[in-house]
Design an enzyme around this catalytic site. Sequence first.
Site, short mmCIF file in Angstrom:
data_model
loop_
_atom_site.label_atom_id
_atom_site.label_comp_id
_atom_site.label_asym_id
_atom_site.label_seq_id
_atom_site.Cartn_x
_atom_site.Cartn_y
_atom_site.Cartn_z
N GLY A 61 -10.47 -0.68 -0.84
CA GLY A 61 -10.99 -1.04 0.46
C GLY A 61 -10.33 -2.32 0.95
O GLY A 61 -9.47 -2.90 0.29
N TYR A 83 -11.14 10.96 5.81
CA TYR A 83 -11.89 9.97 5.04
C TYR A 83 -12.06 8.64 5.79
O TYR A 83 -12.51 7.67 5.20
CB TYR A 83 -11.24 9.81 3.67
N HIS A 136 0.81 -1.23 0.00
CA HIS A 136 0.00 0.00 0.00
C HIS A 136 0.84 1.28 0.00
O HIS A 136 0.72 2.13 0.87
CB HIS A 136 -0.92 0.02 1.23
N THR A 173 -15.00 -6.28 -4.00
CA THR A 173 -14.19 -5.12 -4.36
C THR A 173 -13.83 -5.24 -5.83
O THR A 173 -13.93 -6.32 -6.42
CB THR A 173 -12.90 -5.03 -3.52
N GLU A 195 -13.61 2.77 -2.80
CA GLU A 195 -14.28 4.07 -2.73
C GLU A 195 -13.94 4.99 -3.90
O GLU A 195 -12.83 4.94 -4.43
CB GLU A 195 -13.88 4.81 -1.44
#
Length: 609
Positions: free
Chosen positions: A259, A275, A156, A351, A265
């Site tokens: 997600g 957020y 990430h 997702t 999102e």
Amino acid sequence: MGSLLLAHPMIATAQETPVEIEKGQNELFSSRVLTTALSNPWAMHWGPDGQIWLTERTSGEVTKVDPVTGAQQVILTLSDVYTGPQHEGLLGLALHPELGEGTGNDFVYIGYTVNVGDETTPQASAQIVRYTYDAATGQLGSPEVLISGLPGGNDHNAGRVVFGPDNKLYYSIGEQGANFGRNFRLHNRAQDLPTAEQVEAEDWQTYSGKILRLELDGSIPEDNPEINGVKSHIYSYGHRNPQGIAFGPNGVLYETEHGPSSDDEINIIQPGGNYGWPLVAGFIDDKAYSYINWSEAPESVQRITTPTPEGVPETLESAFQGEMVDPLATYFTVESDFPFGEQCGFVCNPTIAPSSILFYDAGEDGIPEWDNSLLLPTLKHGVLYVQKMSEDGTAAEGLPVAWLGTQNRYRDVLVSEDGKTVYIATDAFGSAAQLYGDELTTSVLHNPGAILKFTYGGEEGNALGAGGGSAAGDEAQKLGGPEESENPANLGAAPGAAAPSAPEASATPAGGEMDLAALVAAGQPEFVANCSGCHGVNGEGGAGAVLAANPNLSDAAFVASTIIHGMGYMPAVGADLSDEVVAQIGSYIRNSWGNDFGPLTPEEAAAQR
């Protein structure tokens, strides 16, 4: 240069979604492969020369691609880039809008990870560097580091770089997968904000899970939001892995982020906005997500388990305090009893894995079906989702429509100036929904490391024509689908040779002994779907370890633990796989490609939970 196979609306595909998603009319486009052999292309932009400028994540190269011929020219090769299997490497790219106009602003901005550790214990860190383009040599040079020491890790890292209409740089940073998978012991800092002392000391570690806004020299803009009394580069916070940010013609900054197992999102980024992550995924609705703070688990907790062990803090989304900016849309919000991981592992979870975002305005001559929409390339589904927006661009209208589906992982999207030609970059490896066949997932990508070119109403390349009279297999051959040698079921058999038949059997016959042949046969498609993207269809390795003739596989407990909990850069997948599937995969790799180590039983897998 080549052809490709698109999914016709009338042909069923294995894309799994919890709600029915309409498929677009692919027959409106002609299509072909523009170029291949790219090392995980990540970000694409139009250059002032009419060429596609792009980053290649794993080779650390900036490359120009001719949009007509597909010819490639490398204009920069980084020597200090640090590359990992999935999230590290050369990522974002932005071009100064005055590049090539003789104003002295011939600048290109890139974001990438470097190793600030050593070879034995690597530690990724991110930085943004400005290069100058020399038109005489056709190369990028004179690097200047604008900001370094940004958070980085093995998961990430986000990495999108955007040149804003306000003459500022925007940069997205993920939260390094903290409190998740192999990094479950790391504190997730997406809600952490810096102190004035940290900003003064240029300690940027709280920038994890944020979107930054920077001056072109890397400094903090005077008009950045003041959050909790401190002004920094932080423009918004509470993000998970925001791989897509882009401005619309209305000046709105759109963002898309991954997600956890639901609730990808789309957001509009507001200055100083929170957020929600990791306290909230999607909306504050207490559906299919609660914040389990594994980083504060007792020392006796060695891994993520279900149900949550005693002593591990857990809070509902409804416990969130303060103001949170709601998403425009989620893909997808489901009820808490959704069967996560039970259909086909993470690929079938609700997702889409949105990897980028682009606002599309059809104008007078573009694609009318896409007018006033957000374009979302997806990694898992190999489609371009087209999300219609309200007239003012501030609300999503209805569900998206899935266009241009192929058996690939879509990484980025670019549209020609006339709005009629769409270019999509694909990952070089990984898992995706299977387009044809009986399985729901596959690691065999039809066009890995490529740019696919789709022309609306065009005649270039192979027109789709996948009409009702053609069988799916015929279309695959006609339009450049997988040859037999690419079929993982053949296990490398020569084209035309019969694929080995998989025996039909239960793993446990009447006698009660484990049936090794049945385990291995059941494990082969599971391995292809979940593991071969990194380890190779024949265990030859790649981004992952070589499994062929590997003596370490003799230890059944080691194999089960590694599959379930991960190791090093290998992600933990145990949450998505049952003990039976772990046993099947483990037995397959322990008894293939020169390995002969016997079965791995479901009981041995369960013992490693």
